[in-house]
Scaffold this motif. Structure first.
Motif, PDB file in Angstrom:
ATOM      1  N   ALA A  99       0.919  -1.009   0.042  1.00 46.67           N
ATOM      2  CA  ALA A  99      -0.406   0.265  -0.112  1.00 46.67           C
ATOM      3  C   ALA A  99       1.246   1.168  -0.219  1.00 46.67           C
ATOM      4  O   ALA A  99       1.755   1.470   0.520  1.00 46.67           O
ATOM      5  CB  ALA A  99      -0.901   0.027   0.740  1.00 46.67           C
ATOM      6  N   HIS A 101       0.892   5.064   1.715  1.00 39.28           N
ATOM      7  CA  HIS A 101      -0.207   6.142   2.363  1.00 39.28           C
ATOM      8  C   HIS A 101       0.111   7.303   2.668  1.00 39.28           C
ATOM      9  O   HIS A 101       0.940   6.757   2.622  1.00 39.28           O
ATOM     10  CB  HIS A 101       0.294   4.786   3.557  1.00 39.28           C
ATOM     11  CG  HIS A 101      -1.209   6.102   4.372  1.00 39.28           C
ATOM     12  ND1 HIS A 101      -2.289   5.190   4.576  1.00 39.28           N
ATOM     13  CD2 HIS A 101      -0.810   6.383   5.672  1.00 39.28           C
ATOM     14  CE1 HIS A 101      -3.007   5.574   5.510  1.00 39.28           C
ATOM     15  NE2 HIS A 101      -2.371   6.088   6.012  1.00 39.28           N
ATOM     16  N   LYS A 117      -9.109   9.012  -6.583  1.00 34.00           N
ATOM     17  CA  LYS A 117      -8.680   7.397  -6.086  1.00 34.00           C
ATOM     18  C   LYS A 117      -8.455   5.793  -7.189  1.00 34.00           C
ATOM     19  O   LYS A 117      -7.630   5.625  -7.231  1.00 34.00           O
ATOM     20  CB  LYS A 117      -9.074   6.911  -4.792  1.00 34.00           C
ATOM     21  CG  LYS A 117      -8.221   5.342  -4.008  1.00 34.00           C
ATOM     22  CD  LYS A 117      -9.347   5.266  -2.696  1.00 34.00           C
ATOM     23  CE  LYS A 117      -8.274   4.115  -1.896  1.00 34.00           C
ATOM     24  NZ  LYS A 117      -8.922   3.307  -1.208  1.00 34.00           N
ATOM     25  N   THR A 121      -4.948   4.271  -8.175  1.00 35.35           N
ATOM     26  CA  THR A 121      -4.763   2.616  -8.340  1.00 35.35           C
ATOM     27  C   THR A 121      -4.414   2.094  -9.540  1.00 35.35           C
ATOM     28  O   THR A 121      -3.729   1.492 -10.260  1.00 35.35           O
ATOM     29  CB  THR A 121      -6.388   2.269  -7.578  1.00 35.35           C
ATOM     30  OG1 THR A 121      -6.311   3.133  -6.541  1.00 35.35           O
ATOM     31  CG2 THR A 121      -5.648   0.572  -7.227  1.00 35.35           C
ATOM     32  N   GLU A 134      -2.085  -0.367  -3.483  1.00 34.14           N
ATOM     33  CA  GLU A 134      -3.395   0.140  -3.520  1.00 34.14           C
ATOM     34  C   GLU A 134      -2.991   1.295  -2.781  1.00 34.14           C
ATOM     35  O   GLU A 134      -2.170   1.510  -2.479  1.00 34.14           O
ATOM     36  CB  GLU A 134      -4.000  -1.005  -1.999  1.00 34.14           C
ATOM     37  CG  GLU A 134      -4.283  -2.148  -1.985  1.00 34.14           C
ATOM     38  CD  GLU A 134      -6.050  -1.862  -2.570  1.00 34.14           C
ATOM     39  OE1 GLU A 134      -6.426  -0.428  -2.555  1.00 34.14           O
ATOM     40  OE2 GLU A 134      -6.380  -2.955  -4.220  1.00 34.14           O
ATOM     41  N   ILE A 135      -4.092   2.062  -2.443  1.00 31.86           N
ATOM     42  CA  ILE A 135      -4.066   3.801  -2.769  1.00 31.86           C
ATOM     43  C   ILE A 135      -4.554   4.005  -0.918  1.00 31.86           C
ATOM     44  O   ILE A 135      -6.056   3.908  -1.448  1.00 31.86           O
ATOM     45  CB  ILE A 135      -4.232   4.397  -3.852  1.00 31.86           C
ATOM     46  CG1 ILE A 135      -3.531   4.237  -4.638  1.00 31.86           C
ATOM     47  CG2 ILE A 135      -3.329   5.909  -3.339  1.00 31.86           C
ATOM     48  CD1 ILE A 135      -1.620   3.632  -5.135  1.00 31.86           C
ATOM     49  N   THR A 136      -3.879   4.710  -0.052  1.00 30.09           N
ATOM     50  CA  THR A 136      -4.527   4.776   0.361  1.00 30.09           C
ATOM     51  C   THR A 136      -4.622   6.074   1.257  1.00 30.09           C
ATOM     52  O   THR A 136      -3.426   7.003   0.959  1.00 30.09           O
ATOM     53  CB  THR A 136      -4.236   3.477   2.379  1.00 30.09           C
ATOM     54  OG1 THR A 136      -3.032   3.884   2.689  1.00 30.09           O
ATOM     55  CG2 THR A 136      -4.906   2.064   1.765  1.00 30.09           C
TER      56      THR A 136
END
Length: 180
Positions: A99, A101, A117, A121, A134-136
């Motif tokens: 991820a 973040h 988002k 992604t 993943e992109i958070t």
């Protein structure tokens, strides 16, 4: 102008046979066994003739590759005049396994981030060749400077005493009071 035959076909071109829809499970299994297995190669050739492996990875992300991908995405967004998204992507980020973040400064940036988002992604997954990237994000709470909230004289004195212990000696020596 071509003549259409009574069968509804033009000229003598044969009609390709279509697969019938199976009505039973046994028929579906028979049809799947009769179909040839098509294998897709995971390598492609670059224009120079060198084969390049495009297999998607599931390993933890590397900071160098993420930084390079982020710079490419930023340049693409700048060219598309997506200035708000560029400002959000310039925020600090951390890698947490697979991820990326982002640490955002406020709710406005979070709204912009959440809006783009899905696109981000996909871009990161393609540029990093990583299937599960993943992109958070989270809003990073800045520690508020307590000096801005000093309203009374005693609050200001306590703040200054913490900042400069020598002030306590002056207070004792000159017998200073904070309340008037």
């Amino acid at each position: 102008m071509s003549v259409i035959a009574a069968s509804g076909r033009e000229g003598n071109t044969p009609v390709k046979k279509t697969i019938s829809i199976p009505t039973t499970l046994r028929e579906a299994e028979r049809q799947s066994k009769d179909r040839p297995i098509v294998s897709v190669s995971a390598t492609k050739e670059e224009p120079g003739g060198e084969p390049v492996d495009h297999v998607l990875s599931t390993d933890p992300l590397e900071i160098e590759r993420v930084s390079a991908a982020l710079e490419e995405i930023l340049s693409d967004y700048k060219a598309a005049h997506k200035n708000m998204e560029v400002a959000v992507l310039r925020q600090p980020y951390e890698l947490r396994g697979i991820a990326i973040h982002f640490l955002l400064a406020g709710e406005l940036q979070q709204d912009i981030f959440m809006r783009c988002k899905p696109e981000l992604t996909g871009l990161f997954r393609r540029k990093l060749h990583h299937a599960k990237a993943e992109i958070t994000c989270e809003i990073k709470e800045e520690a508020q400077d307590q000096s801005k909230n000093l309203y009374t004289a005693s609050e200001r004195l306590q703040y200054l005493l913490k900042k400069s212990p020598a002030l306590n000696e002056l207070k004792k020596r000159f017998d200073l009071e904070t309340d008037f």
